[in-house]
Design a protein around this motif. Structure first.
Motif, PDB file in Angstrom:
ATOM      1  N   VAL A 163      44.110  46.044  19.630  1.00 39.86           N
ATOM      2  CA  VAL A 163      44.992  44.580  19.559  1.00 39.86           C
ATOM      3  C   VAL A 163      46.271  44.842  19.003  1.00 39.86           C
ATOM      4  O   VAL A 163      46.448  45.373  17.998  1.00 39.86           O
ATOM      5  N   VAL A 164      47.318  44.158  19.969  1.00 40.86           N
ATOM      6  CA  VAL A 164      48.763  44.629  19.527  1.00 40.86           C
ATOM      7  C   VAL A 164      48.985  43.369  18.625  1.00 40.86           C
ATOM      8  O   VAL A 164      48.761  42.130  18.991  1.00 40.86           O
ATOM      9  N   ASN A 165      49.630  43.795  17.374  1.00 37.31           N
ATOM     10  CA  ASN A 165      49.909  42.561  16.535  1.00 37.31           C
ATOM     11  C   ASN A 165      51.593  42.283  16.769  1.00 37.31           C
ATOM     12  O   ASN A 165      52.490  42.725  16.102  1.00 37.31           O
ATOM     13  N   ASP A 166      51.822  41.496  17.780  1.00 37.81           N
ATOM     14  CA  ASP A 166      53.257  41.225  18.170  1.00 37.81           C
ATOM     15  C   ASP A 166      53.352  39.731  17.756  1.00 37.81           C
ATOM     16  O   ASP A 166      54.446  39.676  17.125  1.00 37.81           O
ATOM     17  N   GLU A 167      52.279  39.053  17.697  1.00 36.67           N
ATOM     18  CA  GLU A 167      52.740  37.698  17.062  1.00 36.67           C
ATOM     19  C   GLU A 167      51.278  37.378  16.323  1.00 36.67           C
ATOM     20  O   GLU A 167      50.255  37.767  16.900  1.00 36.67           O
ATOM     21  N   VAL A 168      51.327  36.744  15.013  1.00 39.59           N
ATOM     22  CA  VAL A 168      50.083  36.592  14.329  1.00 39.59           C
ATOM     23  C   VAL A 168      49.071  35.857  15.235  1.00 39.59           C
ATOM     24  O   VAL A 168      47.792  36.187  15.408  1.00 39.59           O
TER      25      VAL A 168
END
Lengths: 203, 203
Positions: free
Chosen positions: B167-172
């Motif tokens: 899971v990419v943590n681009d935005e919370v």
């Protein structure tokens, strides 16, 4: 997410479980997903457009598609042929868009052989009683036919084991939410995203 | 859904990726999920409560837990021991509730050995530049330490291949939505729901 290949999702389940209703509800939500268009030899009904509901084919054209392995699956039903053209699915996936294919259980098992990398979702009734009342509710079947369809449905539910996911169709909105979650989760599978990261960290 | 065993979700990822932030945001959403409580030998900080942030243990008590295989994983970090008590996890799963375990990469790989049926989620930075700026942003590290932590992070990202999801943590908020989708999808896995259906259709 650019340049990633799309994912083929196969939505199937026993006759009467509500595949069509779920698919219609998903379409109404304008997700970033393409709905597979089947080929058929049956006549267009009023309001149906070639290339939208179906690709309408003559029996000769359909037979040619079978002979040239241009179908992911096909079946005969009440004297007409129905099938899924491979080319349309592959083109859409190559463009990076997902494809949703709504299909009967037997067809889905065929697709599993020709396209094992697909994600197979089985729609289930909340209970057998509920399934029976849905079949009865259509009001078009005799008691014998209803019992026959229930027997077929039970056999079809046995096929669940060949699928990846099972979504209970208790309420249309909840079932759609579960399917959307499955689509999101599949895009997070390490097998799906790892190539992208390897590329990023090499550059 | 009653009487189904819960699922253990392991949230991990390279140091600095934001595991703690994501976990805190998920907690705030009051999902039907239990957060694993670790055991540690370090002293409680102000405001920390035994059984909430940690089970606080003496070195002797902790060593006993190790000896009696009562930990899913454990590690020593800056002179203190940290570990995950198996009993707490199993009790919660048996009650039919999911457990979320937030943990460092090395610990997650240990859990994979002791609890392979867990669902392993790897949190990734959108890019290496972004990860560096997050580590720098803490303002507590020297240049050497930052470079060292970046090297460790790259090695840790290599470990992604041992996980189920990335899971990419681009935005919370987006990252939390993806994790919630994974939780929903895992509950729809045929391997998870089939026993329930077999029971339903036998009765």
């Amino acid at each position: 997410m650019k340049n990633e290949r799309g994912i083929l999702f196969i939505l199937s389940g026993p006759s009467g479980v509500g595949k069509g209703t779920i698919c219609k509800a998903l379409r109404a939500q304008k997700l970033n997903i393409q709905y597979s268009v089947s080929a058929t030899t049956r006549n267009p009904r009023e309001g149906e457009t070639h290339g939208v509901e179906y690709f309408f084919k003559t029996k000769e054209e359909f037979q040619k598609m079978i002979d040239q392995n241009e179908l992911l699956e096909w079946a005969e039903y009440v004297g007409n042929y129905y099938g899924t053209p491979i080319e349309y699915v592959n083109q859409t996936l190559d463009e990076g868009r997902d494809v949703l294919l709504e299909i009967e259980v037997q067809g889905a098992l065929q697709v599993k052989k020709t396209f094992p990398e697909g994600v197979f979702i089985f729609l289930t009734p909340p209970s057998l009683d509920e399934l029976r009342s849905r079949i009865v509710g259509r009001g078009t079947e005799t008691e014998d036919l209803i019992n026959n369809r229930m027997a077929v449905a039970k056999e079809e539910i046995e096929m669940m084991k060949h699928y990846d996911y099972s979504v209970v169709n208790d309420e249309v909105e909840s079932a759609c939410d579960r399917i959307k979650s499955i689509i999101t989760a599949e895009h997070c599978k390490v097998s799906h995203v790892q190539p992208k990261y390897e590329k990023m960290f090499r550059s």
